[in-house]
Design a protein around this motif. Structure first.
Motif, PDB file in Angstrom:
ATOM      1  N   UNK A 159     -10.124 108.932  43.270  1.00 38.76           N
ATOM      2  CA  UNK A 159     -10.357 108.514  41.810  1.00 38.76           C
ATOM      3  C   UNK A 159      -9.051 108.582  41.064  1.00 38.76           C
ATOM      4  N   UNK A 160      -8.166 107.587  41.359  1.00 40.90           N
ATOM      5  CA  UNK A 160      -6.831 107.962  40.572  1.00 40.90           C
ATOM      6  C   UNK A 160      -6.333 106.589  39.894  1.00 40.90           C
ATOM      7  N   UNK A 161      -5.534 106.617  38.853  1.00 39.27           N
ATOM      8  CA  UNK A 161      -4.832 105.384  38.205  1.00 39.27           C
ATOM      9  C   UNK A 161      -3.920 105.383  39.055  1.00 39.27           C
ATOM     10  N   UNK A 162      -3.582 104.026  39.583  1.00 40.74           N
ATOM     11  CA  UNK A 162      -2.541 103.851  40.553  1.00 40.74           C
ATOM     12  C   UNK A 162      -1.816 102.406  40.107  1.00 40.74           C
ATOM     13  N   UNK A 163      -0.757 102.181  39.670  1.00 40.85           N
ATOM     14  CA  UNK A 163       0.022 100.825  39.653  1.00 40.85           C
ATOM     15  C   UNK A 163      -0.737  99.988  38.496  1.00 40.85           C
ATOM     16  N   UNK A 164      -1.391 100.361  37.642  1.00 37.46           N
ATOM     17  CA  UNK A 164      -1.915  99.541  36.740  1.00 37.46           C
ATOM     18  C   UNK A 164      -3.391  99.247  36.973  1.00 37.46           C
ATOM     19  N   UNK A 165      -4.120 100.181  37.701  1.00 41.79           N
ATOM     20  CA  UNK A 165      -5.419  99.728  38.135  1.00 41.79           C
ATOM     21  C   UNK A 165      -6.127 101.132  38.931  1.00 41.79           C
ATOM     22  N   UNK A 166      -7.384 101.246  38.669  1.00 43.10           N
ATOM     23  CA  UNK A 166      -7.900 102.496  39.491  1.00 43.10           C
ATOM     24  C   UNK A 166      -8.193 102.327  40.784  1.00 43.10           C
ATOM     25  N   UNK A 167      -7.895 103.441  41.451  1.00 39.26           N
ATOM     26  CA  UNK A 167      -8.100 103.313  43.172  1.00 39.26           C
ATOM     27  C   UNK A 167      -9.235 104.464  43.184  1.00 39.26           C
ATOM     28  N   UNK A 168     -10.499 103.629  43.612  1.00 40.89           N
ATOM     29  CA  UNK A 168     -11.596 104.731  43.852  1.00 40.89           C
ATOM     30  C   UNK A 168     -12.042 104.635  45.159  1.00 40.89           C
ATOM     31  N   UNK A 186     -16.381 115.103  38.029  1.00 36.51           N
ATOM     32  CA  UNK A 186     -16.708 113.657  37.697  1.00 36.51           C
ATOM     33  C   UNK A 186     -15.256 113.188  37.040  1.00 36.51           C
ATOM     34  N   UNK A 187     -14.877 112.289  37.891  1.00 39.53           N
ATOM     35  CA  UNK A 187     -13.428 111.570  37.300  1.00 39.53           C
ATOM     36  C   UNK A 187     -13.881 110.804  36.282  1.00 39.53           C
ATOM     37  N   UNK A 188     -13.206 110.770  35.228  1.00 44.02           N
ATOM     38  CA  UNK A 188     -13.684 109.669  34.271  1.00 44.02           C
ATOM     39  C   UNK A 188     -12.236 108.944  33.830  1.00 44.02           C
ATOM     40  N   UNK A 189     -12.293 107.743  33.287  1.00 42.13           N
ATOM     41  CA  UNK A 189     -11.057 106.689  33.053  1.00 42.13           C
ATOM     42  C   UNK A 189      -9.862 107.632  32.541  1.00 42.13           C
ATOM     43  N   UNK A 190     -10.242 108.620  31.611  1.00 45.88           N
ATOM     44  CA  UNK A 190      -9.231 109.249  31.129  1.00 45.88           C
ATOM     45  C   UNK A 190      -9.329 110.799  30.788  1.00 45.88           C
ATOM     46  N   UNK A 191     -10.138 111.276  31.621  1.00 46.12           N
ATOM     47  CA  UNK A 191     -10.617 112.861  31.676  1.00 46.12           C
ATOM     48  C   UNK A 191     -10.954 113.073  32.877  1.00 46.12           C
ATOM     49  N   UNK A 192     -11.324 114.393  33.122  1.00 45.89           N
ATOM     50  CA  UNK A 192     -12.322 115.165  34.310  1.00 45.89           C
ATOM     51  C   UNK A 192     -13.128 115.945  33.642  1.00 45.89           C
ATOM     52  N   UNK A 193     -14.279 116.211  34.255  1.00 47.02           N
ATOM     53  CA  UNK A 193     -15.391 116.971  34.066  1.00 47.02           C
ATOM     54  C   UNK A 193     -15.368 117.919  35.354  1.00 47.02           C
TER      55      UNK A 193
END
Length: 159
Positions: free
Chosen positions: A6-15, A130-137
């Motif tokens: 669950x990561x940001x990858x080249x302008x989009x999220x890779x889940x 929990x992976x969030x768009x701009x954070x992790x819990x």
């Protein structure tokens, strides 16, 4: 997370939960009952499905116990384009809780769930990331209970 991507990858999220789902049959016996039930729910990682997938839920509330009971509640609001209801996760016996913010995606008004992962912890409990768009819990606890539905109408009480 160890298995879930669950990561940001080249302008989009890779889940991608596939590696975790392949490991889950081996891990499930070591998860506490509530965590096992939530992690193995058939809809939990059904990204194309609407009702029981955590992807795209919006973090709506964090409620910490003010006593030493080890209680924690996380509320997630439904994404209006995907979910019919929100999710409340009640944690018991919390030993660790953290939210780590990245603040690299400033164009989103709320943090939404990318994916999560629940693993057995060394002491018989579990670790929920929990992976969030701009954070992790991260929560390390004895167990958790996940409830879908009209969570906003339920009293918080003791988890």
């Amino acid at each position: 997370m160890k298995y879930v991507t669950a990561v940001w990858d080249d302008g989009g999220f890779d889940v991608d939960p596939r590696v975790y789902l392949a490991e889950l049959p081996r891990l499930r016996a070591d998860l506490p009952p509530g965590a096992r039930s939530f992690a193995t729910d058939p809809g939990h990682y059904d990204i194309a499905g609407a009702n029981r997938c955590v992807k795209d839920l919006e973090l709506a509330g964090v409620h910490l116990a003010t006593d030493k009971s080890g209680g924690l509640v996380l509320d997630f609001a439904p994404n209006k384009f995907k979910h019919e209801s929100g999710l409340r996760v009640r944690y018991s016996g919390v030993r660790h809780f953290s939210i780590d913010y990245d603040h690299s995606i400033d164009w989103m008004s709320v943090d939404t769930v990318l994916l999560d992962e629940i693993l057995p912890d060394d002491d018989g409990g579990c670790r929920h990331e929990i992976a969030l768009t701009d954070a992790s819990i991260t929560v390390r606890c004895a167990d958790l209970q996940a409830v879908w539905g009209a969570w906003a109408e339920e009293p918080l009480g003791s988890p």
